[in-house]
Write an enzyme that holds these catalytic residues in place. Structure first.
Site, PDB file in Angstrom:
ATOM      1  CE  LYS A 182      -1.918  -4.370   3.103  1.00 31.15           C
ATOM      2  NZ  LYS A 182      -2.246  -5.608   2.422  1.00 31.15           N
TER       3      LYS A 182
ATOM      4  CE1 TYR B  29      -4.116  -2.057   5.058  1.00 37.28           C
ATOM      5  CE2 TYR B  29      -3.494   0.235   4.620  1.00 37.28           C
ATOM      6  CZ  TYR B  29      -3.835  -1.029   4.161  1.00 37.28           C
ATOM      7  OH  TYR B  29      -3.860  -1.268   2.811  1.00 37.28           O
TER       8      TYR B  29
ATOM      9  CB  SER C 134      -0.854  -0.031   1.273  1.00 40.41           C
ATOM     10  OG  SER C 134      -1.397   1.226   1.536  1.00 40.41           O
TER      11      SER C 134
HETATM   12  C1  UD1 Z   1      -7.829   5.691   2.301  1.00 41.74           C
HETATM   13  C2  UD1 Z   1      -6.960   4.896   3.198  1.00 41.74           C
HETATM   14  C3  UD1 Z   1      -5.907   4.165   2.401  1.00 41.74           C
HETATM   15  C4  UD1 Z   1      -6.481   3.359   1.280  1.00 41.74           C
HETATM   16  C5  UD1 Z   1      -7.313   4.292   0.431  1.00 41.74           C
HETATM   17  C6  UD1 Z   1      -7.990   3.586  -0.712  1.00 41.74           C
HETATM   18  C7  UD1 Z   1      -6.929   6.325   5.186  1.00 41.74           C
HETATM   19  C8  UD1 Z   1      -6.074   7.210   6.022  1.00 41.74           C
HETATM   20  N1  UD1 Z   1      -6.334   5.815   4.118  1.00 41.74           N
HETATM   21  O1  UD1 Z   1      -7.007   6.717   1.855  1.00 41.74           O
HETATM   22  O2  UD1 Z   1      -5.195   3.321   3.228  1.00 41.74           O
HETATM   23  O3  UD1 Z   1      -5.436   2.800   0.519  1.00 41.74           O
HETATM   24  O4  UD1 Z   1      -8.314   4.889   1.237  1.00 41.74           O
HETATM   25  O5  UD1 Z   1      -8.896   2.624  -0.268  1.00 41.74           O
HETATM   26  O6  UD1 Z   1      -8.095   6.066   5.472  1.00 41.74           O
HETATM   27  N2  UD1 Z   1     -12.735  12.612   1.560  1.00 41.74           N
HETATM   28  C9  UD1 Z   1     -13.700  13.549   1.839  1.00 41.74           C
HETATM   29  N3  UD1 Z   1     -14.895  13.120   2.322  1.00 41.74           N
HETATM   30  C10 UD1 Z   1     -15.180  11.794   2.556  1.00 41.74           C
HETATM   31  C11 UD1 Z   1     -14.185  10.837   2.262  1.00 41.74           C
HETATM   32  C12 UD1 Z   1     -12.975  11.279   1.793  1.00 41.74           C
HETATM   33  O7  UD1 Z   1     -13.480  14.750   1.662  1.00 41.74           O
HETATM   34  O8  UD1 Z   1     -16.285  11.477   3.024  1.00 41.74           O
HETATM   35  C13 UD1 Z   1     -11.438  13.058   1.041  1.00 41.74           C
HETATM   36  C14 UD1 Z   1     -10.261  12.727   1.930  1.00 41.74           C
HETATM   37  O9  UD1 Z   1     -10.031  13.749   2.851  1.00 41.74           O
HETATM   38  C15 UD1 Z   1      -9.138  12.571   0.899  1.00 41.74           C
HETATM   39  C16 UD1 Z   1      -9.859  12.022  -0.336  1.00 41.74           C
HETATM   40  O10 UD1 Z   1     -11.215  12.350  -0.167  1.00 41.74           O
HETATM   41  O11 UD1 Z   1      -8.587  13.809   0.585  1.00 41.74           O
HETATM   42  C17 UD1 Z   1      -9.743  10.520  -0.470  1.00 41.74           C
HETATM   43  O12 UD1 Z   1     -10.145   9.905   0.729  1.00 41.74           O
HETATM   44  P1  UD1 Z   1     -10.311   8.325   0.867  1.00 41.74           P
HETATM   45  O13 UD1 Z   1     -11.139   7.801  -0.250  1.00 41.74           O
HETATM   46  O14 UD1 Z   1     -10.803   8.066   2.249  1.00 41.74           O
HETATM   47  O15 UD1 Z   1      -8.867   7.781   0.626  1.00 41.74           O
HETATM   48  P2  UD1 Z   1      -7.507   8.093   1.422  1.00 41.74           P
HETATM   49  O16 UD1 Z   1      -7.747   8.964   2.578  1.00 41.74           O
HETATM   50  O17 UD1 Z   1      -6.483   8.494   0.451  1.00 41.74           O
END
Ligand code: UD1
Length: 338
Positions: free
Chosen positions: A154, A150, A126
């Site tokens: 990995k 997590y 990851s």
């Molecule tokens: C998450 C996981 C990561 C995993 C990846 C893909 C964490 C810290 N990391 O990363 O291990 O590999 O998903 O499955 O959880 N966002 C919003 N609103 C929401 C959800 C997300 O604004 O309701 C934003 C987040 O702040 C971020 C982006 O969307 O900037 C992507 O978020 P997310 O899909 O949760 O992925 P990661 O945080 O990158």
């Protein structure tokens, strides 16, 4: 004769696609899963696409005896190791549970592989193994460090596999996933998380179907194009293609000679949260209800990868456009509406 590959598959969504892709590429696949985070419904989806049932065993990797029985039944050529708990947030609350599942599950698998002289393995690692100190685009040689248990599991497994390459002639490819997004164009494989999703795209779609009221955009004060977080989203079909290519790379290695390689799997295309919302709105033709809220604890501002290595060494290039991914995901969400 078909080569047989063991797929360890605890969370389902990615490996449903993997099973189909590897079967269609001429391999026989055997799945083991403890069904902690998944259900047998994906097996039905797989059967609909392939027209036959794949061999499946419900077992926990930590149960070495049960695993041995499976290894006795088949002459495995290699393993695709995806099994593991995968939520960074949850892992902070349940660190020991994560270590127990992910580390001991992997250790038990490696031990049995070694006993049966099965040495080829593609490991699903990851982007969480990279330090937040790196400047994107992130390269494979950048600093590794973790911010949650997590990611630590990995990273540790990568290190264990490196030593097993050196000491036990394991042949290993580690694939460091960036942000997978998933849906299969056939409409048959889908595993809907029962809980409220944490990830951006599932959340957006649940807002669009009316299941959730509004999306919270976590922060608009990052130093990015529009202040919102930036990620590298890769469609699961491309992600699986990377696994096929990684496995083929292993097949070109000499038997009994150690091998250890690592690749980022992403697109090098970055997208902010607001850009993601706009892209969905454009494809679906509906407005996404959202509000800006505070930053989410533990989030990093920007994460995307340099894909030069995987492009050049595996001849891998992500093919599925963002529009196509969104279309497929939307079809699933509407298809699954009761
Ligand atoms: C998450 C996981 C990561 C995993 C990846 C893909 C964490 C810290 N990391 O990363 O291990 O590999 O998903 O499955 O959880 N966002 C919003 N609103 C929401 C959800 C997300 O604004 O309701 C934003 C987040 O702040 C971020 C982006 O969307 O900037 C992507 O978020 P997310 O899909 O949760 O992925 P990661 O945080 O990158």
């Amino acid at each position: 004769m078909k080569k047989t590959i063991l797929i360890t598959w605890w969370t389902g969504y990615i490996w449903s696609h993997g099973v189909v892709a590897f079967e269609q590429a001429g391999y026989k696949t055997v799945i083991v899963d403890n069904l902690v985070n998944s259900s047998k419904t994906s097996l039905e989806g797989i059967k609909k696409i392939l027209g036959y049932q794949v061999d499946f065993f419900e077992l926990d990797l930590r149960n070495k005896d049960a695993l041995r029985e499976v290894f006795q039944k088949y002459d495995f050529d290699g393993v695709l190791h995806f099994a593991g708990l995968k939520s960074p947030g949850e892992s902070q609350k349940e660190a020991l549970y994560y270590f127990d599942n992910n580390i001991w599950g992997s250790m038990s698998l490696f031990e049995v592989m070694n006993e049966f002289w099965v040495k080829k393995i593609v490991f699903s690692s990851s982007a969480n193994t990279y330090s937040t100190q790196n400047n994107p685009p992130i390269k494979e040689t950048d600093i590794q460090d973790t911010t949650n248990p997590y990611g630590t599991t990995k990273l540790l497994i990568e290190k264990i596999l490196r030593d097993l390459s050196n000491c036990n002639a394991f042949q290993v490819v580690n694939l460091r996933y960036f942000n997978p997004i998933w849906a299969h164009s056939s409409g048959n494989i889908w595993e809907e998380p029962e809980w409220i999703p944490n990830n951006l795209f599932p959340f957006i779609f649940k807002v669009l179907t009316g299941e959730l009221k509004e999306l919270s955009v976590y922060g608009d004060d990052y130093k990015t194009i529009d202040g919102t977080g930036i990620r590298d989203y890769i469609d699961v079909v491309d992600l699986i293609d990377a696994h096929l290519k990684a496995y083929k790379l292993l097949e070109t290695q000499k038997e009994n000679i150690w091998y250890n390689e690592v690749f980022n799997v992403g697109t090098w295309q970055w997208l902010s949260v607001l850009q993601a919302i706009q892209a969905v709105e454009k494809v679906v033709g509906k407005k996404v209800n959202y509000k800006i809220v505070d930053r989410r604890e533990g989030d990093i501002p920007i994460s995307y990868c340099d894909t030069t290595k995987i492009n050049n060494r595996l001849w891998f290039q992500a093919q599925v456009s963002l529009e196509k991914s969104i279309e497929n995901m939307w079809r699933f969400y509407t298809h699954n509406q009761k």
